[in-house]
Design an enzyme around this catalytic site. Structure first.
Site, PDB file in Angstrom:
ATOM      1  N   CYS A  96     -47.636 -24.265  96.870  1.00 51.73           N
ATOM      2  CA  CYS A  96     -48.267 -25.310  97.637  1.00 51.73           C
ATOM      3  C   CYS A  96     -47.218 -25.929  98.817  1.00 51.73           C
ATOM      4  O   CYS A  96     -46.881 -25.155  99.673  1.00 51.73           O
ATOM      5  CB  CYS A  96     -48.606 -26.393  96.907  1.00 51.73           C
ATOM      6  SG  CYS A  96     -49.815 -27.268  97.737  1.00 51.73           S
ATOM      7  N   HIS A 195     -51.610 -24.892  91.024  1.00 52.80           N
ATOM      8  CA  HIS A 195     -50.947 -25.793  90.142  1.00 52.80           C
ATOM      9  C   HIS A 195     -51.666 -25.578  89.006  1.00 52.80           C
ATOM     10  O   HIS A 195     -52.596 -24.706  88.759  1.00 52.80           O
ATOM     11  CB  HIS A 195     -51.261 -27.186  90.563  1.00 52.80           C
ATOM     12  CG  HIS A 195     -50.529 -27.558  91.916  1.00 52.80           C
ATOM     13  ND1 HIS A 195     -49.309 -27.606  92.423  1.00 52.80           N
ATOM     14  CD2 HIS A 195     -51.487 -27.820  93.017  1.00 52.80           C
ATOM     15  CE1 HIS A 195     -49.289 -27.828  93.627  1.00 52.80           C
ATOM     16  NE2 HIS A 195     -50.424 -28.301  94.313  1.00 52.80           N
TER      17      HIS A 195
HETATM   18  N1  GLN Z   1     -48.718 -32.098 101.272  1.00 52.60           N
HETATM   19  C1  GLN Z   1     -49.331 -30.584 101.206  1.00 52.60           C
HETATM   20  C2  GLN Z   1     -50.845 -30.388 101.657  1.00 52.60           C
HETATM   21  O1  GLN Z   1     -51.769 -31.299 101.174  1.00 52.60           O
HETATM   22  C3  GLN Z   1     -48.844 -29.808 100.045  1.00 52.60           C
HETATM   23  C4  GLN Z   1     -49.708 -30.445  98.674  1.00 52.60           C
HETATM   24  C5  GLN Z   1     -48.921 -29.872  97.740  1.00 52.60           C
HETATM   25  O2  GLN Z   1     -47.878 -29.365  97.367  1.00 52.60           O
HETATM   26  N2  GLN Z   1     -50.160 -29.928  96.573  1.00 52.60           N
HETATM   27  O3  GLN Z   1     -51.291 -29.464 101.872  1.00 52.60           O
END
Ligand code: GLN
Length: 225
Positions: A96, A195
Site C-alpha cells: 500500500c 492488508h
Molecule cells: N494513504 C494511502 C492511501 O490511502 C495509503 C494507505 C495504506 O497504506 N493503506 O492510498
C-alpha cells in the site's frame, strides 16, 4: 552456529498503521520452522547508514498520508542502495503506502505531490471521495489470495512492458477501479494493496520464503569466499 536471515523493515515505526507487520512475523515463523533465526532491523529517520545488500529481504508497509510525506522526504537518502538491491533481483515486499512510494509520485486530492523513490515506473493519484475499502480476492502465480484493501490512492503503471501485476482481481479494486489487477511485480519485488496481513495467504508466503532463502544463500556464500 545459528543461521540468521536478515530483514530490513523500512520505517517500521512510521509505516505500520494497517497491521502489515504481520507479514514479517509470518515470514519469520515460516523461516524458523525451517531452522533459521531472523533479525529484523527498523530502518528509519534515525538510521545513520543503510546498505540494503547486507539484507536478505526488504519490507515496506502501509501508512497514512501524513507519515508517507515524512517518510518520502527521508527515504531519498536510501534510493541508491534500494535501487541496487532491487536491480540485483533480491526479494522485497511493499504494501500500500510503501508500494506507492516506490513509484514516481503520489498526487493528493489537494493537488500536492509526494515524490516517490522513482525506482518503479508507476504513479498514484489520490481520490478523496472514493476510498477503496473492503475484502479482496485475486488470482496469482501462487494461487488464490484473499485479503483486505483500504486506500484512496489509485495506482497506474507507466511502463507496462517493465511491470507485471501481482494478480487478476476476482473481488475488490486492487490497483485502481479500471484495470482489474492487483499489485505489481518487478524482478524480486512484490507491491500490493492487500492488508490482512497479505501473507496469511500461506501459498504466497511460502513463495516469498523461498526467494528469501535463495538470497540468504547467495549473501552468505559471497561472505565466505
Ligand atoms: N494513504 C494511502 C492511501 O490511502 C495509503 C494507505 C495504506 O497504506 N493503506 O492510498
Amino acid at each position: 552456529m545459528a543461521q540468521v536471515i536478515k530483514m530490513a523493515y523500512l520505517y517500521e515505526d512510521l509505516m505500520n498503521t494497517y497491521g502489515d507487520s504481520g507479514d514479517v512475523k509470518i515470514l519469520s515463523y515460516l523461516l524458523k520452522k525451517q531452522g533459521y533465526d531472523t533479525q529484523v532491523d527498523n530502518i528509519s529517520i534515525d538510521t545513520a547508514d543503510f546498505n540494503a545488500l547486507d539484507y536478505d529481504f526488504l519490507f515496506f508497509g502501509g501508512g497514512q498520508d501524513f507519515e508517507q510525506t515524512v517518510v518520502a522526504k527521508d527515504l531519498r537518502r536510501f534510493k541508491a542502495t534500494i535501487t541496487t538491491y532491487i536491480e540485483a533481483g533480491k526479494p522485497m515486499l511493499a504494501i500500500c503506502g510503501g508500494y506507492q512510494l516506490l513509484g514516481d509520485y503520489y498526487e493528493t486530492s489537494e493537488g500536492t505531490t509526494i515524490k516517490g523513490l522513482g525506482i518503479l515506473p508507476l504513479h498514484t493519484i489520490f481520490k478523496a471521495d472514493s476510498r477503496m475499502i473492503g475484502d479482496t480476492e485475486f488470482e496469482t502465480e501462487w494461487g488464490t489470495v484473499r485479503a483486505f484493501e483500504n486506500h484512496s490512492g489509485r495506482t497506474y503503471f507507466d511502463d507496462p512492458t517493465k511491470l507485471k501485476p501481482l494478480g487478476k482481481m476476482v473481488t475488490g479494486y486492487g490497483n485502481n477501479p479500471e484495470d482489474g489487477v492487483e499489485g505489481m511485480r518487478y524482478k524480486g519485488v512484490i507491491g500490493s494493496y492487500a492488508h490482512g496481513p497479505l501473507l496469511k495467504n500461506v501459498n504466497l508466503a511460502q513463495g516469498i520464503t523461498e526467494k528469501i532463502l535463495a538470497c540468504y544463500r547467495d549473501r552468505t556464500a559471497a561472505l565466505t569466499k
